[in-house]
Design a protein around this motif. Structure first.
Motif, mmCIF file in Angstrom:
data_model
loop_
_atom_site.group_PDB
_atom_site.id
_atom_site.type_symbol
_atom_site.label_atom_id
_atom_site.label_comp_id
_atom_site.label_asym_id
_atom_site.label_seq_id
_atom_site.Cartn_x
_atom_site.Cartn_y
_atom_site.Cartn_z
ATOM 1 N N GLY A 236 -15.156 -17.799 9.483
ATOM 2 C CA GLY A 236 -13.868 -18.457 9.672
ATOM 3 C C GLY A 236 -12.786 -17.779 8.859
ATOM 4 N N LEU A 237 -11.539 -17.940 9.292
ATOM 5 C CA LEU A 237 -10.412 -17.420 8.516
ATOM 6 C C LEU A 237 -9.214 -18.351 8.664
ATOM 7 C CD1 LEU A 237 -8.598 -14.370 10.194
ATOM 8 C CD2 LEU A 237 -9.781 -16.167 11.440
ATOM 9 N N THR A 238 -8.355 -18.317 7.659
ATOM 10 C CA THR A 238 -7.130 -19.120 7.680
ATOM 11 C C THR A 238 -6.135 -18.470 8.631
ATOM 12 O OG1 THR A 238 -7.505 -19.724 5.394
ATOM 13 C CG2 THR A 238 -5.259 -19.994 6.210
ATOM 14 N N ALA A 239 -5.484 -19.275 9.484
ATOM 15 C CA ALA A 239 -4.503 -18.730 10.419
ATOM 16 C C ALA A 239 -3.402 -19.757 10.680
ATOM 17 C CB ALA A 239 -5.180 -18.348 11.731
ATOM 18 N N ASN A 240 -2.149 -19.307 10.608
ATOM 19 C CA ASN A 240 -1.055 -20.227 10.940
ATOM 20 C C ASN A 240 -0.373 -19.830 12.248
ATOM 21 O OD1 ASN A 240 0.309 -17.984 10.031
ATOM 22 N ND2 ASN A 240 1.906 -19.149 8.974
ATOM 23 N N SER A 241 -0.974 -18.889 12.974
ATOM 24 C CA SER A 241 -0.368 -18.421 14.226
ATOM 25 C C SER A 241 -0.797 -19.288 15.405
ATOM 26 C CB SER A 241 -0.786 -16.974 14.473
ATOM 27 O OG SER A 241 -2.202 -16.891 14.461
ATOM 28 N N PHE A 242 -1.156 -20.495 15.137
ATOM 29 C CA PHE A 242 -1.629 -21.434 16.168
ATOM 30 C C PHE A 242 -0.467 -21.949 17.021
ATOM 31 C CE2 PHE A 242 -1.951 -25.971 17.163
ATOM 32 C CZ PHE A 242 -3.088 -25.998 17.953
ATOM 33 N N SER A 259 -7.471 -6.099 11.859
ATOM 34 C CA SER A 259 -8.067 -5.666 10.593
ATOM 35 C C SER A 259 -8.921 -6.764 9.944
ATOM 36 C CB SER A 259 -6.956 -5.267 9.612
ATOM 37 O OG SER A 259 -6.092 -6.373 9.431
ATOM 38 N N ALA A 260 -8.873 -7.989 10.461
ATOM 39 C CA ALA A 260 -9.633 -9.086 9.831
ATOM 40 C C ALA A 260 -11.129 -8.839 9.969
ATOM 41 C CB ALA A 260 -9.255 -10.423 10.478
ATOM 42 N N GLY A 261 -11.860 -9.172 8.925
ATOM 43 C CA GLY A 261 -13.319 -9.007 8.946
ATOM 44 C C GLY A 261 -13.968 -9.841 10.052
ATOM 45 N N THR A 262 -13.378 -11.003 10.335
ATOM 46 C CA THR A 262 -13.959 -11.886 11.362
ATOM 47 C C THR A 262 -13.526 -11.494 12.775
ATOM 48 O OG1 THR A 262 -12.149 -13.361 10.828
ATOM 49 C CG2 THR A 262 -14.276 -14.003 10.014
ATOM 50 N N ALA A 263 -12.617 -10.517 12.895
ATOM 51 C CA ALA A 263 -12.084 -10.160 14.227
ATOM 52 C C ALA A 263 -13.193 -9.800 15.219
ATOM 53 C CB ALA A 263 -11.056 -9.029 14.098
ATOM 54 N N ALA A 289 -8.793 -17.512 3.164
ATOM 55 C CA ALA A 289 -7.865 -16.385 3.267
ATOM 56 C C ALA A 289 -8.213 -15.315 2.243
ATOM 57 C CB ALA A 289 -6.425 -16.860 3.040
ATOM 58 N N ALA A 290 -9.138 -15.639 1.317
ATOM 59 C CA ALA A 290 -9.451 -14.704 0.225
ATOM 60 C C ALA A 290 -10.673 -13.864 0.578
ATOM 61 C CB ALA A 290 -9.708 -15.493 -1.054
ATOM 62 N N ARG A 291 -10.622 -12.643 0.094
ATOM 63 C CA ARG A 291 -11.776 -11.750 0.321
ATOM 64 C C ARG A 291 -12.884 -12.060 -0.676
ATOM 65 N NH1 ARG A 291 -10.584 -7.159 4.143
ATOM 66 N NH2 ARG A 291 -9.300 -8.467 5.456
ATOM 67 N N ASP A 330 -0.933 -5.052 16.410
ATOM 68 C CA ASP A 330 -2.040 -5.011 15.450
ATOM 69 C C ASP A 330 -2.826 -6.340 15.416
ATOM 70 O OD1 ASP A 330 -0.174 -6.552 14.162
ATOM 71 O OD2 ASP A 330 0.139 -5.182 12.472
ATOM 72 N N HIS A 331 -2.520 -7.250 16.343
ATOM 73 C CA HIS A 331 -3.264 -8.502 16.487
ATOM 74 C C HIS A 331 -3.811 -8.621 17.912
ATOM 75 C CE1 HIS A 331 -1.417 -9.537 12.701
ATOM 76 N NE2 HIS A 331 -1.848 -10.790 12.719
ATOM 77 N N PHE A 332 -4.694 -9.548 18.140
ATOM 78 C CA PHE A 332 -5.008 -9.949 19.509
ATOM 79 C C PHE A 332 -4.805 -11.451 19.619
ATOM 80 C CE2 PHE A 332 -9.033 -9.935 17.193
ATOM 81 C CZ PHE A 332 -9.649 -11.132 17.548
ATOM 82 N N LEU A 351 1.410 -27.870 5.179
ATOM 83 C CA LEU A 351 2.429 -27.059 5.858
ATOM 84 C C LEU A 351 2.599 -25.709 5.158
ATOM 85 C CD1 LEU A 351 5.145 -29.815 6.482
ATOM 86 C CD2 LEU A 351 3.295 -29.076 7.987
ATOM 87 N N TYR A 352 3.209 -24.789 5.867
ATOM 88 C CA TYR A 352 3.435 -23.451 5.321
ATOM 89 C C TYR A 352 4.826 -23.006 5.734
ATOM 90 C CZ TYR A 352 1.813 -18.936 3.597
ATOM 91 O OH TYR A 352 1.628 -17.798 2.854
ATOM 92 N N PHE A 353 5.607 -22.557 4.758
ATOM 93 C CA PHE A 353 6.992 -22.165 5.036
ATOM 94 C C PHE A 353 7.433 -21.163 3.985
ATOM 95 C CE2 PHE A 353 11.623 -23.295 4.446
ATOM 96 C CZ PHE A 353 12.064 -22.684 5.611
HETATM 97 C C1 LIG Z 1 -1.172 -19.394 5.337
HETATM 98 C C2 LIG Z 1 -1.914 -18.225 5.915
HETATM 99 C C3 LIG Z 1 -1.835 -17.967 7.273
HETATM 100 C C4 LIG Z 1 -2.517 -16.893 7.838
HETATM 101 N N1 LIG Z 1 -2.429 -16.689 9.174
HETATM 102 C C5 LIG Z 1 -3.136 -15.689 9.754
HETATM 103 C C6 LIG Z 1 -3.138 -15.521 11.168
HETATM 104 O O1 LIG Z 1 -2.518 -16.255 11.898
HETATM 105 N N2 LIG Z 1 -3.893 -14.511 11.691
HETATM 106 C C7 LIG Z 1 -4.610 -13.663 10.906
HETATM 107 O O2 LIG Z 1 -5.274 -12.761 11.435
HETATM 108 N N3 LIG Z 1 -4.612 -13.798 9.541
HETATM 109 C C8 LIG Z 1 -3.907 -14.793 8.963
HETATM 110 N N4 LIG Z 1 -3.938 -14.965 7.604
HETATM 111 C C9 LIG Z 1 -4.662 -14.018 6.779
HETATM 112 C C10 LIG Z 1 -6.146 -14.231 6.783
HETATM 113 O O3 LIG Z 1 -6.520 -15.562 6.511
HETATM 114 C C11 LIG Z 1 -6.759 -13.321 5.696
HETATM 115 O O4 LIG Z 1 -6.381 -11.990 5.941
HETATM 116 C C12 LIG Z 1 -8.266 -13.441 5.616
HETATM 117 O O5 LIG Z 1 -8.697 -12.826 4.431
HETATM 118 C C13 LIG Z 1 -8.951 -12.808 6.780
HETATM 119 O O6 LIG Z 1 -10.326 -12.949 6.564
HETATM 120 P P1 LIG Z 1 -11.405 -11.963 7.176
HETATM 121 O O7 LIG Z 1 -10.923 -10.579 6.850
HETATM 122 O O8 LIG Z 1 -12.684 -12.342 6.522
HETATM 123 O O9 LIG Z 1 -11.396 -12.222 8.634
HETATM 124 C C14 LIG Z 1 -3.285 -16.037 7.020
HETATM 125 C C15 LIG Z 1 -3.372 -16.306 5.658
HETATM 126 C C16 LIG Z 1 -2.699 -17.390 5.105
HETATM 127 C C17 LIG Z 1 -2.818 -17.696 3.640
#
Ligand SMILES: Cc1cc2nc3c(=O)[nH]c(=O)nc-3n(C[C@H](O)[C@H](O)[C@H](O)COP(=O)(O)O)c2cc1C
Length: 363
Positions: A236-242, A259-263, A289-291, A330-332, A351-353
């Motif tokens: 799983g990874l944190t994402a706000n692009s929902f 570039s995300a590890g979970t991609a 969101a942390a490595r 650079d995203h999908f 929330l995030y802003f």
């Molecule tokens: C608030 C917040 C929002 C994020 N939104 C996204 C996102 O929408 N898409 C994305 O790919 N990474 C997003 N990230 C970054 C990933 O969570 C971060 O790069 C994470 O380490 C990826 O993990 P992975 O490399 O293990 O997949 C966001 C991080 C934070 C803190």
């Protein structure tokens, strides 16, 4: 927040809370005579959240509240010691002090003036103080009886027609349970028009940091996107692009960095989960969101009906079937068809802003 001591008239120390970023346009808050700076505390916090630097001043203790001379000399000295010209916002008889301090040459000292529930100031009317105000002024009335309100209004209407430079707006805010929020709304609108913040600019080819800052002006919630890898382990990874996409059929999307590890897992997954976080899940947002973190170590989760990991106590957990995947720079873009959504309508969202976590602050 820090506390600063200004030098007032006769060297009198005057304490103020200073909140917000030094680079933001300043607002100086003046309480009513006899009130401390605590009275403006909520307004100060809200102004900081909207990008203002706030100086929340205590007036000197005065035994006789009508003895205004030292007060307005104090205010002129404080304004002279401030690094930039603030908008002065004054409550009650603090307005008497502010109008007198700013009437003679206010334009050098302040960018604007807001007078909230200022009682009628007979002396100022007689000496024409209001009509000499040469700075944009907002008069907010409504905190008193209708008779008092209209007396203040008459004084400023006179100034409007007589004053050579007068630039005065008025507004009526009736006493109501949400008056503080209505006042804040008016204050922010006045500040945006009269003390605009310097606009930043991104142009194609500029650095990605500026683009990120521009995108960060869109306030979002936060989600954790989950799936099972080929070995059946949760990722799983944190994402706000929902974004919600369609009601019929029920579709949503998230954008995942290549570039995300979970991609690779998310590219292949037939199902994925989107967990919208509530205010108590900020640590989970950081962890996902942390490595190098074991993200699921202390994270309660349960498999949904398709097996995807759903995080306990989320605001809502969407369980999705992968609908489509679109390459996008650079995203999908991962589009999911919602097969199930479990939600808890009574929790507050995380929330995030502008690169920071936030929470709802208007009821
Ligand atoms: C608030 C917040 C929002 C994020 N939104 C996204 C996102 O929408 N898409 C994305 O790919 N990474 C997003 N990230 C970054 C990933 O969570 C971060 O790069 C994470 O380490 C990826 O993990 P992975 O490399 O293990 O997949 C966001 C991080 C934070 C803190």
């Amino acid at each position: 927040m820090s506390v600063i001591d200004y030098k007032g008239f006769g060297g009198m120390p005057l304490s103020a809370d200073v909140l917000g970023d030094d680079n933001d346009p300043a607002v100086l808050l003046i309480p009513d005579v006899g009130q401390g700076r605590l009275a403006w505390r909520d307004v100060a916090d809200a102004l900081v959240l909207s990008g203002r630097r706030v100086v929340n001043l205590d007036l000197r203790d005065a035994t006789d509240s009508h003895e205004l001379t030292s007060h307005f000399e104090d205010l002129r000295l404080v304004l002279a010691q401030m690094g930039s010209r603030p908008v002065v916002v004054a409550a009650g008889r603090g307005g008497w002090i502010a109008t007198r301090a700013l009437a003679p040459d206010g334009a050098h000292l302040a960018a604007g003036l807001v007078l909230v529930d200022m009682p009628v100031d007979e002396d100022a009317i007689a000496s024409g103080v209001a009509e000499r105000l040469a700075i944009p002024t907002l008069v907010v009335r409504g905190g008193f009886s209708p008779a008092q309100c209209s007396a203040v209004s008459d004084a400023f209407n006179a100034a409007l027609s007589i004053g050579e430079y007068a630039d005065i707006e008025e507004s009526d805010l009736a006493l109501a349970s949400d008056r503080m929020e209505a006042l804040l709304g008016q204050l922010l609108e006045f500040l945006e028009r009269r003390q605009p913040r310097e606009a930043m600019e991104f142009k194609a080819g500029s650095d990605p940091r500026t683009l990120r800052d521009a995108m960060g002006c869109f306030a979002t919630g936060i989600t954790i996107v989950t799936a099972l890898d080929a070995a059946g382990a949760p990722v799983g990874l944190t994402a706000n692009s929902f974004t919600s996409v369609s009601l019929d059929p029920p579709l949503l999307l998230v954008c995942i960095a290549n570039s995300a590890g979970t991609a690779p897992v998310l590219r292949e997954a037939a199902h994925f989960g989107v967990n919208v976080l509530q205010i108590g899940q900020q640590p989970a947002s950081n962890r996902f969101a942390a490595r190098g973190e074991d993200r699921f170590a202390n994270q309660p989760w349960a498999p949904g009906q398709t097996g995807v990991p759903l995080l306990g106590s989320s605001l809502v957990s969407f369980e999705c079937e992968r609908e489509s995947l679109h390459e996008a720079g650079d995203h999908f873009i991962l589009v999911g068809r919602v097969v199930r959504a479990q939600f808890e309508p009574h929790r507050d969202p995380l929330l995030y802003f502008r690169g920071k976590y936030r929470r709802l602050h208007f009821a």
